[in-house]
Motif scaffolding. Structure first.
Motif, PDB file in Angstrom:
ATOM      1  N   LEU A  45       0.946  -1.420   0.237  1.00 29.30           N
ATOM      2  CA  LEU A  45       0.148  -0.275  -0.064  1.00 29.30           C
ATOM      3  C   LEU A  45       1.036   0.922  -0.258  1.00 29.30           C
ATOM      4  N   THR A  46      -0.076   2.697  -0.062  1.00 30.33           N
ATOM      5  CA  THR A  46       0.925   3.719  -0.346  1.00 30.33           C
ATOM      6  C   THR A  46       0.000   4.708   0.143  1.00 30.33           C
ATOM      7  N   PRO A  47       0.538   5.122   1.231  1.00 30.31           N
ATOM      8  CA  PRO A  47      -0.130   6.345   1.573  1.00 30.31           C
ATOM      9  C   PRO A  47      -1.394   7.592   1.347  1.00 30.31           C
ATOM     10  N   VAL A  48      -1.852   7.740   1.893  1.00 27.50           N
ATOM     11  CA  VAL A  48      -2.782   8.395   1.274  1.00 27.50           C
ATOM     12  C   VAL A  48      -2.463  10.091   1.210  1.00 27.50           C
ATOM     13  N   ASP A  49      -2.072  10.587   2.673  1.00 26.81           N
ATOM     14  CA  ASP A  49      -1.123  11.669   2.754  1.00 26.81           C
ATOM     15  C   ASP A  49      -0.028  11.591   2.365  1.00 26.81           C
ATOM     16  N   THR A  50       0.800  12.283   3.187  1.00 27.27           N
ATOM     17  CA  THR A  50       2.125  12.449   2.394  1.00 27.27           C
ATOM     18  C   THR A  50       2.921  12.458   3.763  1.00 27.27           C
ATOM     19  N   PRO A  51       3.752  11.440   3.170  1.00 33.65           N
ATOM     20  CA  PRO A  51       4.476  10.803   4.304  1.00 33.65           C
ATOM     21  C   PRO A  51       5.875  11.355   4.374  1.00 33.65           C
ATOM     22  N   VAL A  52       6.014  11.762   6.141  1.00 31.62           N
ATOM     23  CA  VAL A  52       7.864  12.781   5.903  1.00 31.62           C
ATOM     24  C   VAL A  52       8.477  11.786   7.130  1.00 31.62           C
ATOM     25  N   SER A  53      10.138  12.503   6.918  1.00 29.97           N
ATOM     26  CA  SER A  53      11.092  11.733   7.435  1.00 29.97           C
ATOM     27  C   SER A  53      11.497  13.169   8.313  1.00 29.97           C
ATOM     28  N   LEU A  54      11.321  12.830   9.768  1.00 30.64           N
ATOM     29  CA  LEU A  54      12.368  14.245  10.568  1.00 30.64           C
ATOM     30  C   LEU A  54      13.187  14.115  11.190  1.00 30.64           C
ATOM     31  N   VAL A  55      14.216  14.507  10.298  1.00 28.54           N
ATOM     32  CA  VAL A  55      15.358  14.420  11.115  1.00 28.54           C
ATOM     33  C   VAL A  55      16.352  15.388  11.544  1.00 28.54           C
ATOM     34  N   ARG A  56      17.560  14.517  12.068  1.00 27.77           N
ATOM     35  CA  ARG A  56      18.172  15.808  13.132  1.00 27.77           C
ATOM     36  C   ARG A  56      19.116  16.318  12.152  1.00 27.77           C
ATOM     37  N   LEU A  57      19.418  17.715  11.759  1.00 31.20           N
ATOM     38  CA  LEU A  57      20.462  18.118  11.002  1.00 31.20           C
ATOM     39  C   LEU A  57      22.005  18.082  11.412  1.00 31.20           C
ATOM     40  N   PRO A  58      23.369  17.590  10.752  1.00 28.90           N
ATOM     41  CA  PRO A  58      24.586  17.693  11.643  1.00 28.90           C
ATOM     42  C   PRO A  58      24.836  19.294  12.204  1.00 28.90           C
ATOM     43  N   ARG A  59      25.587  18.797  13.497  1.00 29.92           N
ATOM     44  CA  ARG A  59      26.219  20.481  13.406  1.00 29.92           C
ATOM     45  C   ARG A  59      27.507  20.987  13.247  1.00 29.92           C
ATOM     46  N   THR A  60      28.221  19.546  12.990  1.00 30.35           N
ATOM     47  CA  THR A  60      29.484  19.804  11.857  1.00 30.35           C
ATOM     48  C   THR A  60      29.405  19.178  10.716  1.00 30.35           C
ATOM     49  N   GLU A  61      30.318  18.933   9.828  1.00 31.64           N
ATOM     50  CA  GLU A  61      31.173  18.360   9.256  1.00 31.64           C
ATOM     51  C   GLU A  61      30.864  17.241   9.048  1.00 31.64           C
ATOM     52  N   ASP A  62      31.700  16.440  10.436  1.00 29.18           N
ATOM     53  CA  ASP A  62      31.818  15.410  11.025  1.00 29.18           C
ATOM     54  C   ASP A  62      30.335  14.159  11.180  1.00 29.18           C
ATOM     55  N   GLU A  63      29.692  15.001  11.683  1.00 28.10           N
ATOM     56  CA  GLU A  63      28.149  13.860  12.350  1.00 28.10           C
ATOM     57  C   GLU A  63      27.392  13.929  10.632  1.00 28.10           C
TER      58      GLU A  63
END
Length: 202
Positions: A45-63
């Motif tokens: 199945l595919t969702p009727v509403d829009t699926p989203v992912s919650l992502v914590r963005l890296p604070r530095t280039e090493d993360e």
């Protein structure tokens, strides 16, 4: 073309099913395929509403960016995300299988006009290319928001998958139960093999 099934009426010719998970959450989906295995009917199945992912963005280039999977442990973050979306008349829903967003929008980013503050924010924001692209440089996700948001000192964003997001559920009559954990690990390769057999060019 989806097979016939005892699904609830949906919009257009594609039937819909309300899928429930083990925690009592639910998600309304279009039934794309019905696959019989081991005496059960498994729906793709595919969702009727829009699926989203919650992502914590890296604070530095090493993360590395971190997708937030355990929503129950991150309620304060979701509350901020909900408030940000409400500014655009959108609603964040803690659905089964994935977070979803409901409301009227045409594409990620809301297509707002940028002012000078937006431009400054863009310059300060961390480059998100590693989140949006796969190893071959193809786009996988696109940011839903016009800019990331902060919770404390951490920066977060919501991303929409550009490829279809599929949900696997056991279908019995008009009931659908999300396939999770060990059952999903066991069934997934067999479903993929069945789909390849039905459509070798896919």
């Amino acid at each position: 073309m989806p097979p016939e099934s005892p699904a609830m009426p949906g919009s257009g010719d594609v039937p819909t099913l309300l899928v429930h998970d083990s925690q009592g959450r639910q998600i309304l989906c279009f039934l794309e395929q019905l696959i019989p295995l081991d005496g059960h009917d498994y729906g793709l199945l595919t969702p009727v509403d829009t699926p989203v992912s919650l992502v914590r963005l890296p604070r530095t280039e090493d993360e590395e960016p971190e997708e937030i999977l355990d929503w129950n442990e991150r309620s304060p973050i979701l509350e901020v995300a909900e408030a940000v979306l409400e500014e655009h008349n959108l609603t964040l829903v803690r659905s089964a299988a994935t977070l979803t967003v409901t409301g009227d929008f045409e594409e990620p980013g809301f297509d707002d006009e940028e002012d000078e503050d937006d431009e400054e924010a863009d310059e300060e924001a961390i480059d998100e290319d590693e989140i949006n692209e796969d190893d071959e440089g193809g786009d996988l996700f696109e940011s839903l928001l016009d800019r990331p948001f902060f919770v404390g000192e951490e920066q977060y964003d919501l991303f929409v998958p550009l490829d279809p997001f599929f949900v696997v559920a056991r279908v019995k009559g008009s009931q659908a139960t999300l396939v999770e954990g060990e059952e999903f690990e066991r069934i997934q390769p067999r479903i993929e093999a069945e789909l390849d057999e039905r459509d070798p060019e896919s």
